[in-house]
Design a protein around this motif. Structure first.
Motif, short mmCIF file in Angstrom:
data_model
loop_
_atom_site.label_atom_id
_atom_site.label_comp_id
_atom_site.label_asym_id
_atom_site.label_seq_id
_atom_site.Cartn_x
_atom_site.Cartn_y
_atom_site.Cartn_z
N LYS A 271 26.36 -20.81 -12.91
CA LYS A 271 26.06 -22.13 -12.33
C LYS A 271 24.61 -22.50 -12.58
CE LYS A 271 26.36 -24.72 -7.98
NZ LYS A 271 26.72 -24.65 -6.53
N ALA A 272 23.69 -21.56 -12.45
CA ALA A 272 22.26 -21.84 -12.62
C ALA A 272 21.90 -22.09 -14.08
CB ALA A 272 21.44 -20.69 -12.06
N ASN A 273 22.72 -21.56 -15.01
CA ASN A 273 22.37 -21.64 -16.43
C ASN A 273 23.37 -22.45 -17.25
OD1 ASN A 273 19.98 -19.57 -16.93
ND2 ASN A 273 21.35 -18.66 -15.41
N ASN A 274 24.23 -23.22 -16.56
CA ASN A 274 25.24 -24.03 -17.25
C ASN A 274 26.05 -23.16 -18.21
OD1 ASN A 274 26.64 -26.42 -17.76
ND2 ASN A 274 25.31 -26.97 -19.48
N GLU A 275 26.47 -22.00 -17.71
CA GLU A 275 27.18 -21.02 -18.52
C GLU A 275 28.60 -20.81 -17.98
OE1 GLU A 275 27.43 -19.08 -20.95
OE2 GLU A 275 25.50 -18.94 -21.97
N SER A 276 29.32 -19.89 -18.58
CA SER A 276 30.69 -19.60 -18.18
C SER A 276 30.78 -18.17 -17.65
CB SER A 276 31.64 -19.75 -19.37
OG SER A 276 32.89 -19.14 -19.11
N TRP A 277 31.27 -18.00 -16.43
CA TRP A 277 31.50 -16.65 -15.91
C TRP A 277 32.83 -16.12 -16.40
CZ3 TRP A 277 35.77 -15.54 -12.90
CH2 TRP A 277 36.44 -16.61 -12.32
N GLU A 278 33.76 -17.02 -16.76
CA GLU A 278 35.10 -16.60 -17.18
C GLU A 278 35.09 -15.83 -18.49
OE1 GLU A 278 34.38 -19.69 -16.17
OE2 GLU A 278 35.96 -20.48 -14.83
N LYS A 279 34.07 -16.05 -19.34
CA LYS A 279 34.07 -15.34 -20.63
C LYS A 279 33.97 -13.83 -20.44
CE LYS A 279 29.07 -15.94 -21.52
NZ LYS A 279 28.10 -16.65 -22.37
N PHE A 280 33.43 -13.43 -19.29
CA PHE A 280 33.40 -12.00 -18.97
C PHE A 280 34.61 -11.57 -18.16
CE2 PHE A 280 28.82 -13.18 -19.25
CZ PHE A 280 28.50 -12.42 -20.35
N TRP A 281 34.92 -12.29 -17.09
CA TRP A 281 35.91 -11.84 -16.12
C TRP A 281 37.32 -12.36 -16.37
CZ3 TRP A 281 34.39 -7.78 -13.63
CH2 TRP A 281 33.03 -7.59 -13.40
N LYS A 282 37.45 -13.32 -17.30
CA LYS A 282 38.77 -13.80 -17.70
C LYS A 282 38.91 -13.78 -19.23
CE LYS A 282 40.53 -15.06 -13.62
NZ LYS A 282 40.91 -16.41 -13.26
N GLY A 283 37.88 -13.27 -19.90
CA GLY A 283 37.88 -13.26 -21.37
C GLY A 283 37.77 -11.85 -21.91
N ASP A 284 37.16 -11.73 -23.12
CA ASP A 284 37.10 -10.41 -23.77
C ASP A 284 35.67 -9.97 -24.06
OD1 ASP A 284 36.54 -12.25 -25.71
OD2 ASP A 284 37.94 -11.45 -27.21
N CYS A 285 34.67 -10.57 -23.40
CA CYS A 285 33.29 -10.13 -23.57
C CYS A 285 33.08 -8.84 -22.77
CB CYS A 285 32.31 -11.20 -23.11
SG CYS A 285 32.37 -12.69 -24.15
N PRO A 286 32.42 -7.85 -23.36
CA PRO A 286 32.33 -6.54 -22.70
C PRO A 286 31.50 -6.55 -21.41
CG PRO A 286 31.03 -6.58 -24.72
CD PRO A 286 31.82 -7.85 -24.70
N ILE A 287 31.98 -5.77 -20.43
CA ILE A 287 31.32 -5.56 -19.14
C ILE A 287 30.95 -4.09 -19.05
CG2 ILE A 287 31.58 -5.66 -16.63
CD1 ILE A 287 33.91 -7.72 -17.22
N VAL A 288 29.68 -3.81 -18.76
CA VAL A 288 29.19 -2.43 -18.65
C VAL A 288 28.68 -2.21 -17.23
CG1 VAL A 288 27.58 -0.70 -19.54
CG2 VAL A 288 28.54 -2.43 -21.09
N HIS A 289 29.29 -1.27 -16.52
CA HIS A 289 28.86 -0.94 -15.15
C HIS A 289 27.97 0.30 -15.17
CE1 HIS A 289 31.46 -3.84 -13.34
NE2 HIS A 289 32.59 -3.20 -13.57
N PHE A 290 26.78 0.22 -14.59
CA PHE A 290 25.94 1.38 -14.34
C PHE A 290 26.09 1.76 -12.86
CE2 PHE A 290 24.12 0.45 -18.35
CZ PHE A 290 23.38 1.55 -18.76
N ILE A 291 26.45 3.02 -12.60
CA ILE A 291 26.71 3.45 -11.22
C ILE A 291 26.15 4.85 -10.99
CG2 ILE A 291 28.81 2.05 -11.04
CD1 ILE A 291 30.37 4.74 -11.36
N GLY A 292 26.07 5.23 -9.71
CA GLY A 292 25.75 6.60 -9.36
C GLY A 292 26.99 7.46 -9.40
N GLY A 293 26.80 8.76 -9.55
CA GLY A 293 27.93 9.68 -9.68
C GLY A 293 28.81 9.76 -8.46
N ASP A 294 28.31 9.29 -7.30
CA ASP A 294 29.09 9.39 -6.07
C ASP A 294 30.09 8.25 -5.89
OD1 ASP A 294 26.93 7.67 -5.86
OD2 ASP A 294 26.67 7.96 -3.72
N ILE A 295 30.08 7.26 -6.80
CA ILE A 295 31.02 6.14 -6.64
C ILE A 295 31.89 5.95 -7.89
CG2 ILE A 295 29.75 4.90 -4.86
CD1 ILE A 295 28.46 3.17 -6.98
#
Length: 681
Positions: A271-295
């Motif tokens: 919304k702040a950058n006139n962009e699309s959130w769906e390209k990640f969460w409804k599309g095929d653009c890669p999502i990389v999660h960094f997490i701690g080992g406990d989760i």
């Protein structure tokens, strides 16, 4: 391992910090490597969005707020701001940093939960929930403590945090007790809602086989999925949180709405950058999660199943870090083994870039990092000061004093080839999430630069052949330029200074790795350089060690119920008779083998010779204090007539005797050679 698609933008997220306490070095084990990864991707010309936010719901927030006599919203406001400022102060810069109490997250959570309900993946079920008659309230998660049904260790309501580490469902704890009044709890029936996790086993097996990231995340999750998957209770009896649809007395479990925050924060960025959130969460653009080992369990099992059920995209990679130790002891705020980012580090004048370097260079990302003030000093002094800082300063100072500018000279093909090969190696290491390998490779170029400078002896050439000296220094400036670009992801503030010192007017943070192969501009004016990395003196480390030791001493005294005025001696237990003692059978034993138990972070399985025809199998909580190989061959004292018990599914046929000083544990051993089976009287 697959490479990131070349032509697609990337979304990188970090696990959300709980907005209920201060930031410590353990937090940064995840956020700093993620920030370095993002900066490195940008250096390669990738389009990257980096998002995070505060985890604001759940019982930890409510419990802390009640203790401080404030509302959860007030508590969240304090610590959300705290984490935002801490991240900025250590150079971790997110494109969006929201809270899970933002309207976007409430709306997105309700959307996903309603989708799961409509598709039949959520159903009601009457279950037994811990209830405190004294407090007249149901006890979700951390409001209740008891005994883990799987390994027999003390545990909290949502996780066996002291033993096997397994996620616990409401009603599973044995011997429940209220954590507020400390009184006994009882189980009462209440209707809750469950997510059909059991129906996603085949999907999860396939998803995990193709999941990129670190092997510890993938393998840990596969181990659980290959066992029986149980349905997951996704509601809690709390007032604070996202209300479950149609039930004002229930909220959505925090591990439902917290990861949905990733989507909500992406929406805020879009919304702040006139962009699309769906390209990640409804599309095929890669999502990389960094997490701690406990989760890992939550991100590799619950989260992808929820996304699949609600028709959202799956994560491309999960990158899980190892944990943090303090002075080679298990991280523990209650026992004083903690380093607070603000008051223990930044307030003492240590530069954030030094901590960034230490955390990424200490060991592989999936292994434990030990934060020791002495080791910290050694690493900074012998690597950043003596290698990288030394090359940059000596080259720039010599050049400034003798030329005042980058001199004209042909850049050696050997130097250019070395720079190119180092960039290639760093890029591959980053793609494989081998951050230590990447930084060590970059540091090898600094070592090469020092050797190049030393072997060409510019201090002699300046007197004998000024033109040859100029060429050597031009090559040194080329190496310096490459080093600054390679180290900018890890040392962003220091490399910004160094970039200006070599006369560059562009923004080092947006300059790509390819710029390292562009020859330096002869004639660029140089200024008198400053030393980038100061040596950390012994006196400062002694000061920090004293602060750490005092914190540990106070924590031990508090844990033992000792006032500050009293010596730290643990109170004696009630007296027993000789008849009581005579029932105890203690024998000398010799440890034959020792190995870790996969399902536990604390337990070791030992085979011990106590003079019987066959050795005894004993499970001991020694993993925090001994490596398995240290124990083999040790002669110890063993309580042999203790009733057998199963810990993490492994039977234990006795108990080793040890002295416990709170911060350390030592096995009791005979002071003379004794045969296994000898009686201890």
């Amino acid at each position: 391992m697959s490479k990131l698609p070349e032509d697609k933008p990337v979304l990188v997220t970090c696990g959300l910090p709980y907005a209920n306490g201060k930031a410590h070095i353990g937090h940064l084990r995840t956020y700093i490597p993620a920030d370095i990864y993002v900066r490195s991707l940008k250096k390669r010309g990738k389009e990257v969005t980096f998002i995070c936010g505060s985890d604001t719901h759940g019982t930890p927030v409510v419990v802390n707020a009640e203790e401080l006599k404030m509302t959860p919203k007030e508590l969240v406001g304090i610590y959300h701001k705290h984490f935002y400022e801490i991240f900025r102060s250590v150079g971790v810069t997110f494109d969006a940093f929201g809270t899970t109490d933002d309207p976007e997250n409430h709306n997105r959570t309700l959307d996903i939960v309603n989708r799961l309900i409509d598709k039949g993946y959520v159903y009601p079920k009457v279950i037994e929930i811990a209830y405190c008659p004294a407090c007249d309230r149901f006890l979700p998660d951390r409001y209740v403590a008891g005994v883990c049904p799987h390994c027999g260790q003390n545990a909290r309501g949502d996780e066996c945090d002291q033993g096997c580490g397994k996620h616990l469902e409401p009603g599973e704890l044995k011997d429940p007790a209220c954590t507020i009044c400390r009184g006994p709890a009882q189980y009462k029936e209440q209707e809750h809602f469950f997510f059909k996790l059991s129906g996603f086993k085949d999907f999860l097996l396939e998803h995990l086989e193709h999941l990129e990231g670190t092997s510890n995340a993938r393998n840990y999750a596969l181990g659980w999925v290959k066992q029986e998957l149980t349905d997951w209770c996704i509601t809690r009896t709390l007032e604070w949180g996202v209300k479950f649809p149609g039930h004002d007395d229930l909220v959505v479990y925090v591990w439902v709405d917290a990861p949905i925050g990733y989507i909500a924060f992406t929406e805020q960025w879009a919304k702040a950058n006139n962009e699309s959130w769906e390209k990640f969460w409804k599309g095929d653009c890669p999502i990389v999660h960094f997490i701690g080992g406990d989760i890992i369990y939550h991100h590799c099992i619950f989260w992808p199943a929820m996304l699949k059920g609600a028709d959202y995209s799956q994560p491309w990679a999960v990158v899980s870090s190892g944990m943090v130790k303090i002075e080679d002891k298990k991280f523990s705020k209650s026992r004083g083994y903690v380093v607070w980012v603000q008051e223990d580090y930044l307030d003492h004048g240590f530069h954030a870039d030094l901590l960034r370097y230490y955390l990424i260079s200490y060991t592989s990302h999936t292994k434990e990092v030990n934060f020791s003030w002495k080791v910290f000093q050694e690493r900074i002094n012998t690597e950043l000061v003596a290698v990288l800082g030394n090359f940059l300063y000596r080259s720039l100072l010599f050049d400034f004093k003798n030329f005042g500018e980058i001199p004209a000279g042909k850049i050696s093909p050997e130097v250019m080839e070395k720079i190119k090969s180092i960039i290639d190696e760093v890029t591959v290491a980053m793609e494989e999430f081998e951050f230590k390998k990447a930084i060590d490779t970059a540091m090898s170029l600094a070592s090469f630069g020092n050797s190049y400078f030393q072997s060409n002896e510019p201090w002699k050439l300046i007197k004998e052949n000024r033109e040859a000296c100029a060429e050597v220094l031009a090559n040194c400036m080329q190496i310096a330029k490459a080093l600054i670009l390679l180290f900018e992801p890890t040392l962003p503030e220091k490399m910004e200074v160094a970039w200006k010192q070599i006369g560059m007017n562009s923004d080092v943070h947006t300059a790509g790795y390819e710029e390292a192969l562009v020859p330096v501009n002869a004639g660029t004016t140089l200024s008198n350089p400053s030393i980038l990395f100061d040596k950390i003196e012994d006196a400062k480390i002694e000061e920090m060690t004293a602060i750490s030791n005092e914190r540990i001493r106070k924590a031990f005294a508090k844990e033992a119920g000792i006032s500050e005025e009293e010596p730290a001696v643990v109170p004696l237990k009630d007296q027993i008779t000789y008849e009581d003692f005579s029932k105890v059978d203690i024998r000398v034993g010799k440890i034959l083998t020792a190995e870790k138990i996969k399902k536990s972070k604390k337990l070791l399985k030992l085979m011990v010779d106590v003079g019987e025809p066959k050795p005894r199998q004993i499970v001991a909580g020694l993993a925090d204090y001994y490596q398995p190989e240290e124990l083999v061959g040790k002669v110890v004292n063993v309580l042999v007539n203790l009733q057998p018990a199963k810990l993490c599914g492994v039977e234990s046929q006795g108990m080793l005797l040890a002295a416990d000083a709170g911060e350390r544990v030592s096995l009791l051993t005979p002071d003379k050679e004794m045969k296994p089976g000898s009686i201890v009287r």
